[in-house]
Design a protein around this motif. Structure first.
Motif, PDB file in Angstrom:
ATOM      1  N   LEU A   1       0.822  -1.204   0.000  1.00  0.00           N
ATOM      2  CA  LEU A   1       0.000   0.000   0.000  1.00  0.00           C
ATOM      3  C   LEU A   1       0.862   1.263   0.000  1.00  0.00           C
ATOM      4  O   LEU A   1       0.569   2.236  -0.693  1.00  0.00           O
ATOM      5  N   GLU A   2       1.933   1.240   0.779  1.00  0.00           N
ATOM      6  CA  GLU A   2       2.848   2.388   0.809  1.00  0.00           C
ATOM      7  C   GLU A   2       3.483   2.588  -0.559  1.00  0.00           C
ATOM      8  O   GLU A   2       3.596   3.722  -1.052  1.00  0.00           O
ATOM      9  N   MET A   3       3.873   1.486  -1.196  1.00  0.00           N
ATOM     10  CA  MET A   3       4.487   1.580  -2.518  1.00  0.00           C
ATOM     11  C   MET A   3       3.469   2.092  -3.540  1.00  0.00           C
ATOM     12  O   MET A   3       3.800   2.897  -4.412  1.00  0.00           O
ATOM     13  N   ALA A   4       2.200   1.663  -3.424  1.00  0.00           N
ATOM     14  CA  ALA A   4       1.163   2.098  -4.356  1.00  0.00           C
ATOM     15  C   ALA A   4       0.859   3.585  -4.217  1.00  0.00           C
ATOM     16  O   ALA A   4       0.403   4.224  -5.176  1.00  0.00           O
ATOM     17  N   SER A   5       1.142   4.143  -3.032  1.00  0.00           N
ATOM     18  CA  SER A   5       0.881   5.569  -2.829  1.00  0.00           C
ATOM     19  C   SER A   5       1.823   6.447  -3.638  1.00  0.00           C
ATOM     20  O   SER A   5       1.580   7.639  -3.820  1.00  0.00           O
ATOM     21  N   GLY A   6       2.929   5.861  -4.096  1.00  0.00           N
ATOM     22  CA  GLY A   6       3.867   6.601  -4.933  1.00  0.00           C
ATOM     23  C   GLY A   6       4.662   7.660  -4.202  1.00  0.00           C
ATOM     24  O   GLY A   6       5.250   8.543  -4.823  1.00  0.00           O
ATOM     25  N   GLY A   7       4.698   7.599  -2.872  1.00  0.00           N
ATOM     26  CA  GLY A   7       5.478   8.565  -2.107  1.00  0.00           C
ATOM     27  C   GLY A   7       4.950   9.980  -2.185  1.00  0.00           C
ATOM     28  O   GLY A   7       5.715  10.940  -2.093  1.00  0.00           O
ATOM     29  N   ARG A   8       3.621  10.119  -2.354  1.00  0.00           N
ATOM     30  CA  ARG A   8       3.048  11.456  -2.494  1.00  0.00           C
ATOM     31  C   ARG A   8       2.896  12.181  -1.160  1.00  0.00           C
ATOM     32  O   ARG A   8       2.589  13.362  -1.140  1.00  0.00           O
ATOM     33  N   HIS A   9       3.085  11.487  -0.060  1.00  0.00           N
ATOM     34  CA  HIS A   9       2.976  12.109   1.255  1.00  0.00           C
ATOM     35  C   HIS A   9       4.349  12.148   1.914  1.00  0.00           C
ATOM     36  O   HIS A   9       5.244  11.375   1.571  1.00  0.00           O
ATOM     37  N   HIS A  10       4.508  13.042   2.883  1.00  0.00           N
ATOM     38  CA  HIS A  10       5.775  13.160   3.591  1.00  0.00           C
ATOM     39  C   HIS A  10       6.007  11.896   4.432  1.00  0.00           C
ATOM     40  O   HIS A  10       5.064  11.324   5.000  1.00  0.00           O
ATOM     41  N   PRO A  11       7.264  11.435   4.532  1.00  0.00           N
ATOM     42  CA  PRO A  11       7.530  10.219   5.317  1.00  0.00           C
ATOM     43  C   PRO A  11       7.094  10.298   6.773  1.00  0.00           C
ATOM     44  O   PRO A  11       6.921   9.261   7.416  1.00  0.00           O
TER      45      PRO A  11
ATOM     46  N   TRP B   1       4.256  11.079   7.783  1.00  0.00           N
ATOM     47  CA  TRP B   1       2.937  10.464   7.840  1.00  0.00           C
ATOM     48  C   TRP B   1       3.041   8.945   7.780  1.00  0.00           C
ATOM     49  O   TRP B   1       2.199   8.236   8.349  1.00  0.00           O
ATOM     50  N   THR B   2       4.041   8.429   7.100  1.00  0.00           N
ATOM     51  CA  THR B   2       4.290   6.986   7.138  1.00  0.00           C
ATOM     52  C   THR B   2       4.642   6.549   8.552  1.00  0.00           C
ATOM     53  O   THR B   2       4.153   5.529   9.049  1.00  0.00           O
ATOM     54  N   LEU B   3       5.490   7.350   9.216  1.00  0.00           N
ATOM     55  CA  LEU B   3       5.840   7.035  10.597  1.00  0.00           C
ATOM     56  C   LEU B   3       4.612   7.117  11.500  1.00  0.00           C
ATOM     57  O   LEU B   3       4.426   6.253  12.376  1.00  0.00           O
ATOM     58  N   ALA B   4       3.767   8.127  11.295  1.00  0.00           N
ATOM     59  CA  ALA B   4       2.558   8.252  12.108  1.00  0.00           C
ATOM     60  C   ALA B   4       1.645   7.047  11.904  1.00  0.00           C
ATOM     61  O   ALA B   4       1.078   6.510  12.869  1.00  0.00           O
ATOM     62  N   GLY B   5       1.505   6.614  10.660  1.00  0.00           N
ATOM     63  CA  GLY B   5       0.706   5.424  10.405  1.00  0.00           C
ATOM     64  C   GLY B   5       1.296   4.191  11.055  1.00  0.00           C
ATOM     65  O   GLY B   5       0.568   3.352  11.619  1.00  0.00           O
ATOM     66  N   ALA B   6       2.622   4.062  10.996  1.00  0.00           N
ATOM     67  CA  ALA B   6       3.292   2.901  11.578  1.00  0.00           C
ATOM     68  C   ALA B   6       3.092   2.836  13.090  1.00  0.00           C
ATOM     69  O   ALA B   6       2.690   1.796  13.636  1.00  0.00           O
ATOM     70  N   THR B   7       3.365   3.931  13.773  1.00  0.00           N
ATOM     71  CA  THR B   7       3.234   3.916  15.235  1.00  0.00           C
ATOM     72  C   THR B   7       1.771   3.817  15.650  1.00  0.00           C
ATOM     73  O   THR B   7       1.446   3.158  16.648  1.00  0.00           O
TER      74      THR B   7
ATOM     75  N   LEU C   1      -3.066  -5.565  12.607  1.00  0.00           N
ATOM     76  CA  LEU C   1      -2.779  -4.137  12.716  1.00  0.00           C
ATOM     77  C   LEU C   1      -1.342  -3.905  13.173  1.00  0.00           C
ATOM     78  O   LEU C   1      -0.626  -3.053  12.625  1.00  0.00           O
ATOM     79  N   TYR C   2      -0.930  -4.667  14.175  1.00  0.00           N
ATOM     80  CA  TYR C   2       0.451  -4.541  14.652  1.00  0.00           C
ATOM     81  C   TYR C   2       1.439  -4.862  13.530  1.00  0.00           C
ATOM     82  O   TYR C   2       2.413  -4.128  13.316  1.00  0.00           O
ATOM     83  N   GLY C   3       1.202  -5.961  12.812  1.00  0.00           N
ATOM     84  CA  GLY C   3       2.106  -6.339  11.727  1.00  0.00           C
ATOM     85  C   GLY C   3       2.168  -5.295  10.633  1.00  0.00           C
ATOM     86  O   GLY C   3       3.235  -5.015  10.083  1.00  0.00           O
ATOM     87  N   ALA C   4       1.019  -4.690  10.297  1.00  0.00           N
ATOM     88  CA  ALA C   4       1.005  -3.641   9.277  1.00  0.00           C
ATOM     89  C   ALA C   4       1.832  -2.447   9.726  1.00  0.00           C
ATOM     90  O   ALA C   4       2.604  -1.871   8.943  1.00  0.00           O
ATOM     91  N   GLY C   5       1.677  -2.048  10.998  1.00  0.00           N
ATOM     92  CA  GLY C   5       2.472  -0.938  11.512  1.00  0.00           C
ATOM     93  C   GLY C   5       3.955  -1.239  11.488  1.00  0.00           C
ATOM     94  O   GLY C   5       4.778  -0.401  11.093  1.00  0.00           O
ATOM     95  N   ASN C   6       4.310  -2.449  11.885  1.00  0.00           N
ATOM     96  CA  ASN C   6       5.710  -2.842  11.873  1.00  0.00           C
ATOM     97  C   ASN C   6       6.262  -2.863  10.453  1.00  0.00           C
ATOM     98  O   ASN C   6       7.424  -2.510  10.211  1.00  0.00           O
ATOM     99  N   GLY C   7       5.408  -3.256   9.501  1.00  0.00           N
ATOM    100  CA  GLY C   7       5.856  -3.326   8.115  1.00  0.00           C
ATOM    101  C   GLY C   7       6.250  -1.977   7.546  1.00  0.00           C
ATOM    102  O   GLY C   7       7.295  -1.846   6.902  1.00  0.00           O
ATOM    103  N   ILE C   8       5.415  -0.961   7.769  1.00  0.00           N
ATOM    104  CA  ILE C   8       5.747   0.339   7.184  1.00  0.00           C
ATOM    105  C   ILE C   8       6.690   1.150   8.066  1.00  0.00           C
ATOM    106  O   ILE C   8       7.240   2.159   7.614  1.00  0.00           O
ATOM    107  N   PHE C   9       6.906   0.697   9.319  1.00  0.00           N
ATOM    108  CA  PHE C   9       7.896   1.402  10.133  1.00  0.00           C
ATOM    109  C   PHE C   9       9.279   1.307   9.498  1.00  0.00           C
ATOM    110  O   PHE C   9      10.054   2.269   9.541  1.00  0.00           O
ATOM    111  N   SER C  10       9.590   0.154   8.910  1.00  0.00           N
ATOM    112  CA  SER C  10      10.895   0.001   8.254  1.00  0.00           C
ATOM    113  C   SER C  10      11.068   1.026   7.144  1.00  0.00           C
ATOM    114  O   SER C  10      12.167   1.569   6.948  1.00  0.00           O
ATOM    115  N   ILE C  11       9.985   1.299   6.407  1.00  0.00           N
ATOM    116  CA  ILE C  11      10.058   2.298   5.332  1.00  0.00           C
ATOM    117  C   ILE C  11      10.279   3.686   5.918  1.00  0.00           C
ATOM    118  O   ILE C  11      11.113   4.462   5.437  1.00  0.00           O
ATOM    119  N   ALA C  12       9.516   4.017   6.970  1.00  0.00           N
ATOM    120  CA  ALA C  12       9.668   5.328   7.605  1.00  0.00           C
ATOM    121  C   ALA C  12      11.072   5.505   8.162  1.00  0.00           C
ATOM    122  O   ALA C  12      11.676   6.576   8.042  1.00  0.00           O
TER     123      ALA C  12
END
Length: 383
Positions: free
Chosen positions: A257-267, A269-275, A298-309
């Motif tokens: 989902l993060e990759m599909a967003s194309g990086g249009r938001h500031h990182p 917000w990725t961190l906020a979503g992760a935490t 939900l926990y796994g999804a947050g952990n997944g995008i935390f690495s990206i953030a």
């Protein structure tokens, strides 16, 4: 190049961080060594990785990622061969020191720093794709480890992973990565880039470091003790394993989902979503709500995008010139926290059982949400 680094990451994680999940019990049965000390080898490796991470970041800034990642493959291979021939426990522990050096020079932080040096501010899509590859490390390597143990024994499995580092990872690094990064030459003896932080930047750095530490502590406690925690809540082992298996797909789904967003938001917000996702999942479990599967997802999804953030936010906040050394500085306390986490989790379980452990994890996750909000406020001053 990203695909090649993805294969390298799968093998690096599988032959270090995820190695003992399958091999610990066979090692204990074969050698008679205490299981606690066998598993403690990973803690030693993470601690060593944390101690060398700042130097790794600075080395990547000066020389690029190619020689550092190549050295990582050699160190991982040497450490795995040491495990394979270890006649006594101290030699086994020494092997984990070598593996720890390889982890510090070759896991996500070093790979992110390499991509930052190659792509600069355009590194975000590459980092996102690389984490997608890394998400399959346990999926690929746990069955591979089981296969190797069944046919070659645990020593043969370690030797097999050492061979893969030399036959697969090292050639990929040397053939695919460029020799030098396209950055201005670094003056020998120049002040490290991470030391040139302005006061507000220093505050942002400290907040990032605190978030990384709390996340590393939480993630590792869950990784090591989740099955015990779920069984302490009355689930059978089979139920606990089935629910725990949701973490992997959740991580991959969130990264897609993060990759599909194309990086249009500031990182940030990725961190906020992760935490936020991690806190929601752990909070649901701590409160004893019946939707355990949803909470774990939900926990796994947050952990997944935390690495990206974790890989993209420092680039956005501090720029490409200081990215590699800052990643190294951020990695040290996070890896040390991961090294301590199994023991911290064991103490919590022994003192207060699953309830105290989940309450503590929920509070740590909630604190990370608060720190993320403070980081967002502080980061606005940098723009």
């Amino acid at each position: 190049m990203i695909s090649a680094l993805g294969v390298v990451q799968i093998l690096a994680w599988g032959s270090s961080y995820y190695l003992l999940a399958v091999l610990a019990a066979p090692i204990a049965r074969d050698t008679g060594w205490p299981l606690t000390w066998i598993v403690f080898g990973l803690s030693i490796g993470l601690f060593v990785a944390g101690m060398v991470s700042p130097r790794v970041g600075e080395a990547i800034r000066q020389n690029g990622g190619r020689p550092v990642l190549a050295l990582s493959a050699l160190l991982l291979s040497a450490g795995l061969l040491t495990l394979a021939i270890a006649p006594v426990l101290p030699v086994f522990v020494a092997g984990w020191v070598l593996i720890g050096l390889g982890m510090g020079a070759g896991l996500y932080d070093a790979a992110f720093a390499t991509l930052g040096g190659l792509y600069g501010r355009s590194a975000r899509p590459a980092i996102t794709v690389l984490t997608l590859w890394g998400g399959f490390a346990s999926t690929v390597c746990w069955p591979l480890s089981a296969f190797l143990v069944a046919h070659l024994g645990w020593r043969g499995a370690c030797a097999g992973y050492a061979a893969l580092q030399l036959a697969v990872s090292l050639p990929l690094i040397l053939m695919v990565l460029p020799r030098k990064i396209a950055t201005p030459p670094v003056t020998p003896g120049a002040m490290p880039a991470n030391a040139r932080l302005a006061p507000m930047e220093r505050l942002v750095f400290i907040l990032l470091m605190a978030i990384a530490v709390l996340s590393g502590l939480t993630v590792t406690i869950v990784s090591v003790h989740l099955l015990t925690i779920l069984q302490g809540r009355g689930l059978s082992l089979a139920e606990a394993v089935a629910l725990g298996a949701l973490i992997g797909p959740a991580q991959v789904a969130a990264r897609l989902l993060e990759m599909a967003s194309g990086g249009r938001h500031h990182p940030v917000w990725t961190l906020a979503g992760a935490t936020g996702l991690a806190a929601a999942g752990l909070g649901m479990m701590a409160l004893g709500l019946p939707f355990v599967g949803a909470a774990i997802f939900l926990y796994g999804a947050g952990n997944g995008i935390f690495s990206i953030a974790r890989g993209t936010l420092p680039m956005a906040l501090f720029g490409p010139d200081r990215y590699a050394p800052i990643m190294g500085q951020l990695a040290r306390p996070a890896l040390i926290a991961q090294a301590l986490a199994p023991s911290v989790g064991a103490v919590l379980l022994s003192v207060g059982g699953a309830d105290l452990t989940l309450d503590t994890l929920g509070l740590l996750a909630l604190l990370n949400v608060v720190l993320t909000a403070l980081l967002w406020q502080s980061a606005r001053a940098l723009r």
